[in-house]
Every structure is written in C-alpha cells, then in structure tokens.
Scaffold this motif. Structure first.
Motif, PDB file in Angstrom:
ATOM      1  N   THR A  68      -6.161 -21.897 -29.404  1.00 18.23           N
ATOM      2  CA  THR A  68      -5.071 -21.170 -30.046  1.00 18.23           C
ATOM      3  C   THR A  68      -4.546 -21.992 -31.211  1.00 18.23           C
ATOM      4  N   ALA A  69      -4.491 -21.389 -32.393  1.00 18.19           N
ATOM      5  CA  ALA A  69      -3.935 -22.068 -33.563  1.00 18.19           C
ATOM      6  C   ALA A  69      -2.491 -21.641 -33.803  1.00 18.19           C
ATOM      7  N   SER A  70      -2.208 -20.349 -33.568  1.00 18.41           N
ATOM      8  CA  SER A  70      -0.832 -19.875 -33.723  1.00 18.41           C
ATOM      9  C   SER A  70      -0.675 -18.528 -33.041  1.00 18.41           C
ATOM     10  N   THR A  71       0.557 -18.232 -32.717  1.00 17.59           N
ATOM     11  CA  THR A  71       0.932 -16.902 -32.261  1.00 17.59           C
ATOM     12  C   THR A  71       2.132 -16.515 -33.104  1.00 17.59           C
ATOM     13  N   ASP A  72       2.023 -15.364 -33.759  1.00 16.72           N
ATOM     14  CA  ASP A  72       3.142 -14.937 -34.580  1.00 16.72           C
ATOM     15  C   ASP A  72       3.324 -13.437 -34.452  1.00 16.72           C
ATOM     16  N   SER A  73       4.399 -12.947 -35.017  1.00 16.84           N
ATOM     17  CA  SER A  73       4.713 -11.525 -34.975  1.00 16.84           C
ATOM     18  C   SER A  73       4.706 -10.986 -33.551  1.00 16.84           C
ATOM     19  N   THR A  97      -3.811 -16.383 -33.751  1.00 12.16           N
ATOM     20  CA  THR A  97      -4.957 -16.918 -34.485  1.00 12.16           C
ATOM     21  C   THR A  97      -5.661 -17.933 -33.605  1.00 12.16           C
ATOM     22  N   PHE A  98      -6.973 -17.801 -33.523  1.00 10.33           N
ATOM     23  CA  PHE A  98      -7.816 -18.709 -32.754  1.00 10.33           C
ATOM     24  C   PHE A  98      -8.849 -19.325 -33.666  1.00 10.33           C
ATOM     25  N   VAL A  99      -9.199 -20.564 -33.364  1.00 11.72           N
ATOM     26  CA  VAL A  99     -10.237 -21.271 -34.099  1.00 11.72           C
ATOM     27  C   VAL A  99     -11.385 -21.547 -33.142  1.00 11.72           C
ATOM     28  N   ALA A 100     -12.610 -21.247 -33.587  1.00 14.77           N
ATOM     29  CA  ALA A 100     -13.801 -21.548 -32.792  1.00 14.77           C
ATOM     30  C   ALA A 100     -14.096 -23.036 -32.931  1.00 14.77           C
ATOM     31  N   VAL A 101     -14.473 -23.656 -31.820  1.00 17.16           N
ATOM     32  CA  VAL A 101     -14.749 -25.095 -31.836  1.00 17.16           C
ATOM     33  C   VAL A 101     -16.076 -25.407 -31.148  1.00 17.16           C
ATOM     34  N   ASP A 102     -16.671 -26.533 -31.579  1.00 22.38           N
ATOM     35  CA  ASP A 102     -17.901 -26.990 -30.942  1.00 22.38           C
ATOM     36  C   ASP A 102     -17.571 -27.862 -29.735  1.00 22.38           C
ATOM     37  N   GLU A 103     -18.592 -28.468 -29.141  1.00 18.85           N
ATOM     38  CA  GLU A 103     -18.393 -29.279 -27.929  1.00 18.85           C
ATOM     39  C   GLU A 103     -17.540 -30.520 -28.159  1.00 18.85           C
ATOM     40  N   ASN A 104     -17.329 -30.893 -29.443  1.00 21.40           N
ATOM     41  CA  ASN A 104     -16.473 -32.036 -29.773  1.00 21.40           C
ATOM     42  C   ASN A 104     -15.084 -31.613 -30.241  1.00 21.40           C
ATOM     43  N   GLY A 105     -14.814 -30.322 -30.139  1.00 22.75           N
ATOM     44  CA  GLY A 105     -13.509 -29.820 -30.547  1.00 22.75           C
ATOM     45  C   GLY A 105     -13.352 -29.633 -32.042  1.00 22.75           C
ATOM     46  N   LYS A 106     -14.451 -29.671 -32.786  1.00 20.29           N
ATOM     47  CA  LYS A 106     -14.410 -29.515 -34.243  1.00 20.29           C
ATOM     48  C   LYS A 106     -14.604 -28.050 -34.608  1.00 20.29           C
ATOM     49  N   PRO A 107     -13.847 -27.555 -35.591  1.00 19.02           N
ATOM     50  CA  PRO A 107     -13.975 -26.151 -35.998  1.00 19.02           C
ATOM     51  C   PRO A 107     -15.395 -25.800 -36.447  1.00 19.02           C
ATOM     52  N   ILE A 108     -15.829 -24.586 -36.084  1.00 21.48           N
ATOM     53  CA  ILE A 108     -17.142 -24.089 -36.487  1.00 21.48           C
ATOM     54  C   ILE A 108     -17.010 -22.669 -37.037  1.00 21.48           C
ATOM     55  N   THR A 109     -17.982 -22.260 -37.821  1.00 25.53           N
ATOM     56  CA  THR A 109     -17.972 -20.960 -38.479  1.00 25.53           C
ATOM     57  C   THR A 109     -18.042 -19.815 -37.471  1.00 25.53           C
TER      58      THR A 109
END
Length: 163
Positions: free
Chosen positions: A57-62, A114-126
């Motif tokens: 989770t990156a944010s929750t709004d509205s 808003t959610f961000v996809a992450v790899d096995e190291n917690g790094k953002p991925i496309t």
C-alpha cells in the motif's frame, strides 16, 4: 518489451462480510477502522490480480463515508484497478450495505488506494496497463490523472512534527 494490457475485469474483486456486535461502536454502527482494514485487504487482492505480483500500500485517499453500516447488515466491498502508472496501480473501492431481510442495498463508502508492485527484495517493478471496459470504468480512468497529481502535491506538502 511493452507489457500486456489487462482489462479491468481481471482485477475485479468482491468481498462480503456480516457485521457483528464486535465490529460496531456504541452507536451500533460499524467501526470505520474495521471498514478501512477491509478496504485495504480487498484493494490489495485486486492489485495483485491485476499485476500477478506482490504489492504494498502506498496511499489511501478519498475515503468517503457516506452512510453508516449497521450491526446485522452485510457489507459488500467491490474493488478494481482503475488506472496504472509505471509501478503503481490506483484501486477504486465501492462499499455497499445490505439489509438481508428486506434486500435494501445502499452505497456506504467509496475509496481510492494506490499500490506499488514489488519484487522479492521489496523494490518497485513495472505493472501492466489497465483497459477500462465500460463507461463507468472509463470515467474513473479518464479522471485518474487529476487524482494522481493531487496525491503528488499532497506528498510534496506533507508535514511531519519530526522534521
């Protein structure tokens, strides 16, 4: 290589819960925090269905509470990915309450997370782009850039007492 465009229907997720006394406050209505937990859960499922990856989770709004949800009612949450960016997904959630004896249903809450996809190291991925499939989804998709800019502005202006 361009990511495969995925339809909104791939991410559509529905969760139904019965509201028990332990879910309610002294007014006999559902705790907002309990509903927020459900919103985060169904949003994460929707985002993972869209990208087939782990998400954070990156944010929750509205998050707008429109009407109270009463003890004994069913609460239904419907979520889907409304728009995407390079590594993030905006998930729309609509919450409905239902009186199971009369069949009356009403919208009680809407939210964007808003959610961000992450790899096995917690790094953002496309993540793959999303394709709206009807007029309501198209309206949310077309209005997403305005919400995205508002989130960016809010993050840039945020205040912390520890700064």
């Amino acid at each position: 290589m361009e990511a495969e465009v995925r339809p909104v229907s791939r991410s559509r997720s529905i969760m139904t819960e019965l509201v028990f006394p332990t879910d309610t406050n002294h007014h006999g209505t559902m705790f907002g925090g309990t509903l927020m937990k459900y919103i985060d859960k169904i949003s994460a499922i929707s985002a993972m269905r869209h990208c087939s990856k782990s998400v954070v989770t990156a944010s929750t709004d509205s998050l707008d509470f429109l009407t109270p949800i009463r003890m004994g009612e069913a609460v239904e949450l419907e979520a889907f990915v409304a728009s995407t960016h390079r590594t993030s997904m905006e998930v729309y959630v609509v919450v409905r309450a239902e009186n199971l004896f009369t069949g009356e249903r009403r919208v009680t809450c809407t939210a964007f997370s808003t959610f961000v996809a992450v790899d096995e190291n917690g790094k953002p991925i496309t993540v793959p782009p999303v394709l709206p499939e009807n007029a309501a989804e198209r309206k949310l998709y077309d209005s997403a850039p305005e919400r995205y800019e508002a989130r960016k502005k809010r993050r840039a202006e945020r205040y912390s007492s520890t700064d």
